[in-house]
Write a protein that holds these residues in place. Structure first.
Motif, mmCIF file in Angstrom:
data_model
loop_
_atom_site.group_PDB
_atom_site.id
_atom_site.type_symbol
_atom_site.label_atom_id
_atom_site.label_comp_id
_atom_site.label_asym_id
_atom_site.label_seq_id
_atom_site.Cartn_x
_atom_site.Cartn_y
_atom_site.Cartn_z
ATOM 1 N N ALA A 156 -4.757 3.704 5.462
ATOM 2 C CA ALA A 156 -5.597 2.561 5.797
ATOM 3 C C ALA A 156 -5.783 2.418 7.296
ATOM 4 O O ALA A 156 -6.786 1.858 7.758
ATOM 5 N N THR A 157 -4.831 2.923 8.070
ATOM 6 C CA THR A 157 -4.955 2.870 9.524
ATOM 7 C C THR A 157 -6.086 3.764 10.017
ATOM 8 O O THR A 157 -6.832 3.389 10.929
ATOM 9 N N ARG A 158 -6.235 4.927 9.385
ATOM 10 C CA ARG A 158 -7.197 5.897 9.912
ATOM 11 C C ARG A 158 -8.547 5.907 9.204
ATOM 12 O O ARG A 158 -9.507 6.484 9.725
ATOM 13 N N PRO A 177 0.839 -1.186 0.000
ATOM 14 C CA PRO A 177 0.000 0.000 0.000
ATOM 15 C C PRO A 177 0.885 1.251 0.000
ATOM 16 O O PRO A 177 0.790 2.095 0.900
ATOM 17 N N MET A 178 1.753 1.339 -0.979
ATOM 18 C CA MET A 178 2.777 2.381 -1.006
ATOM 19 C C MET A 178 2.239 3.648 -1.659
ATOM 20 O O MET A 178 1.055 3.767 -1.950
ATOM 21 N N ASN A 179 3.138 4.610 -1.875
ATOM 22 C CA ASN A 179 2.763 5.839 -2.561
ATOM 23 C C ASN A 179 3.985 6.374 -3.313
ATOM 24 O O ASN A 179 4.947 5.645 -3.539
ATOM 25 N N GLU A 180 3.940 7.633 -3.659
ATOM 26 C CA GLU A 180 4.996 8.220 -4.488
ATOM 27 C C GLU A 180 6.378 8.190 -3.835
ATOM 28 O O GLU A 180 7.401 8.230 -4.526
ATOM 29 N N ASP A 188 11.373 3.322 8.890
ATOM 30 C CA ASP A 188 10.091 3.256 9.589
ATOM 31 C C ASP A 188 9.179 4.424 9.237
ATOM 32 O O ASP A 188 7.968 4.237 9.093
ATOM 33 N N GLU A 189 9.752 5.616 9.078
ATOM 34 C CA GLU A 189 8.893 6.759 8.783
ATOM 35 C C GLU A 189 8.244 6.649 7.410
ATOM 36 O O GLU A 189 7.127 7.133 7.190
ATOM 37 N N VAL A 190 8.926 5.984 6.487
ATOM 38 C CA VAL A 190 8.348 5.766 5.158
ATOM 39 C C VAL A 190 7.214 4.760 5.242
ATOM 40 O O VAL A 190 6.116 4.966 4.697
ATOM 41 N N MET A 191 7.432 3.669 5.964
ATOM 42 C CA MET A 191 6.378 2.670 6.107
ATOM 43 C C MET A 191 5.195 3.204 6.901
ATOM 44 O O MET A 191 4.035 2.874 6.615
ATOM 45 N N ASP A 192 5.466 4.046 7.895
ATOM 46 C CA ASP A 192 4.380 4.681 8.642
ATOM 47 C C ASP A 192 3.476 5.466 7.688
ATOM 48 O O ASP A 192 2.249 5.412 7.781
ATOM 49 N N ASP A 193 4.097 6.193 6.760
ATOM 50 C CA ASP A 193 3.346 6.993 5.800
ATOM 51 C C ASP A 193 2.537 6.102 4.866
ATOM 52 O O ASP A 193 1.395 6.410 4.533
ATOM 53 N N GLY A 225 -4.177 1.164 -1.462
ATOM 54 C CA GLY A 225 -4.169 1.084 -0.006
ATOM 55 C C GLY A 225 -3.382 2.171 0.676
ATOM 56 O O GLY A 225 -3.586 2.430 1.865
ATOM 57 N N GLY A 226 -2.469 2.827 -0.060
ATOM 58 C CA GLY A 226 -1.705 3.925 0.510
ATOM 59 C C GLY A 226 -2.215 5.276 0.045
ATOM 60 O O GLY A 226 -1.602 6.302 0.347
ATOM 61 N N HIS A 227 -3.331 5.291 -0.678
ATOM 62 C CA HIS A 227 -3.901 6.546 -1.189
ATOM 63 C C HIS A 227 -4.575 7.315 -0.060
ATOM 64 O O HIS A 227 -5.116 6.735 0.876
ATOM 65 N N ARG A 228 -4.544 8.625 -0.154
ATOM 66 C CA ARG A 228 -5.003 9.481 0.946
ATOM 67 C C ARG A 228 -6.466 9.893 0.819
ATOM 68 O O ARG A 228 -7.066 10.339 1.799
ATOM 69 N N GLN A 229 -7.021 9.773 -0.378
ATOM 70 C CA GLN A 229 -8.421 10.103 -0.612
ATOM 71 C C GLN A 229 -9.142 8.848 -1.095
ATOM 72 O O GLN A 229 -8.692 8.206 -2.046
ATOM 73 N N PRO A 230 -10.248 8.468 -0.442
ATOM 74 C CA PRO A 230 -10.941 7.248 -0.870
ATOM 75 C C PRO A 230 -11.558 7.399 -2.252
ATOM 76 O O PRO A 230 -11.884 8.500 -2.691
ATOM 77 N N MET A 231 -11.725 6.292 -2.921
ATOM 78 C CA MET A 231 -12.367 6.269 -4.225
ATOM 79 C C MET A 231 -13.876 6.162 -4.062
ATOM 80 O O MET A 231 -14.397 5.957 -2.948
#
Length: 285
Positions: free
Chosen positions: A182-184, A30-33, A172-177, A56-62
């Motif tokens: 999906a966490t929230r 669920p990665m991103n740019e 870790d900070e990259v994986m947190d992002d 899964g790593g997108h910030r705005q839902p579809m």
């Protein structure tokens, strides 16, 4: 961050701008740019477009009715490229290989060339350990549980999962992002589950792969010699599938070559682009 509204929902993206040839980068779930954060600064003279796809790593839902299967996301990527309006682009994929389905769907008119970097191919959708996750992702609450488990260092860095995708280790900070959306958000988890369960069967995947032979433009296949997810034999097999395919293997790297060997990857990418008519802007008189 700029955004393009598609028929399935919003796609945010980064755009480095400039007058150079346009490169569009895909990413894994669920990665991103930020998967390309080490490579893009090395591509001076190119306009790099980095959409955050709904993996899964997108910030705005579809949209609730969005088709986020492998085929659906591929078509969504094609729609994004069309609405971008930047002319034929170079499509660069790593980990997620579903962008190739634009070829099997006959929607590749805006693709001038492809760069396939240690990505899913043939019937390897999803790869390795992700198959088990795909089988349970349709169970309510499973994606929520995954986001909680990924907070545990022993799970996060396990060599049989995300920890095995990079020999150097993903910060870790990259994986947190990557896991934060999906966490929230329940809607993001819904989208993630759609994608995770959206691969067709082996026979369909292999039939789609055969259609790749129709892509008559240049293709660079970049494979990692120590990859745990993408079989070593898929590199030469994929390069042979495309009429204008060529293979480069990169040592001392796992799946995330942009993480493990960004300088080497940038070098082979620029060489390929230059040789196939996409010189960086600084070389254009």
């Amino acid at each position: 961050m700029p955004r393009i509204e598609t028929s399935s929902g919003p796609i945010d993206y980064q755009d480095t701008g400039g007058e150079g040839p346009v490169l569009v980068f895909g990413h894994g779930p669920p990665m991103n740019e930020t998967q390309w954060r080490k490579v893009v600064p090395l591509l001076d003279g190119y306009r790099c477009i980095l959409p955050t796809l709904p993996l899964g790593g997108h910030r705005q839902p579809m949209n609730p009715d969005a088709d986020l299967s492998q085929r659906g996301v591929a078509l969504l990527l094609g729609e994004f490229i069309e609405k971008l309006g930047a002319g034929p682009v170079t499509l660069v994929l790593n980990d997620w290989g579903g962008g190739q389905f634009l070829v099997s769907e006959g929607r590749d008119q805006q693709i001038a060339r492809m760069v396939l970097v240690a990505c899913e191919a043939f019937d390897n959708f999803p790869p390795g350990p992700a198959k088990a996750m795909a089988r349970v992702s349709g169970i309510p609450g499973s994606i929520w549980l995954l986001t909680r488990l990924m907070r545990v260092p022993a799970v996060r860095h396990n060599r049989g999962g995300y920890g095995g995708m990079s020999l150097r280790g993903i910060p870790d900070e990259v994986m947190d992002d990557w896991f934060a959306p999906a966490t929230r958000s329940r809607a993001i988890r819904r989208d993630f589950a759609k994608f995770a369960t959206g691969a067709p069967g082996r026979r369909t995947l292999l039939a789609w792969s055969e259609r790749m032979r129709d892509f008559d433009r240049p293709v660079l296949v970049v494979w990692a010699t120590e990859d745990r997810l993408m079989p070593r034999e898929h590199g030469p097999r994929l390069a042979a599938l495309y009429p204008q395919g060529r293979l480069v293997e990169i040592a001392d790297s796992s799946t995330l070559i942009p993480e493990d060997q960004p300088e080497r990857l940038a070098d082979v990418l620029i060489d390929f682009l230059t040789e196939t008519g996409a010189e960086p802007a600084r070389h254009v008189s």
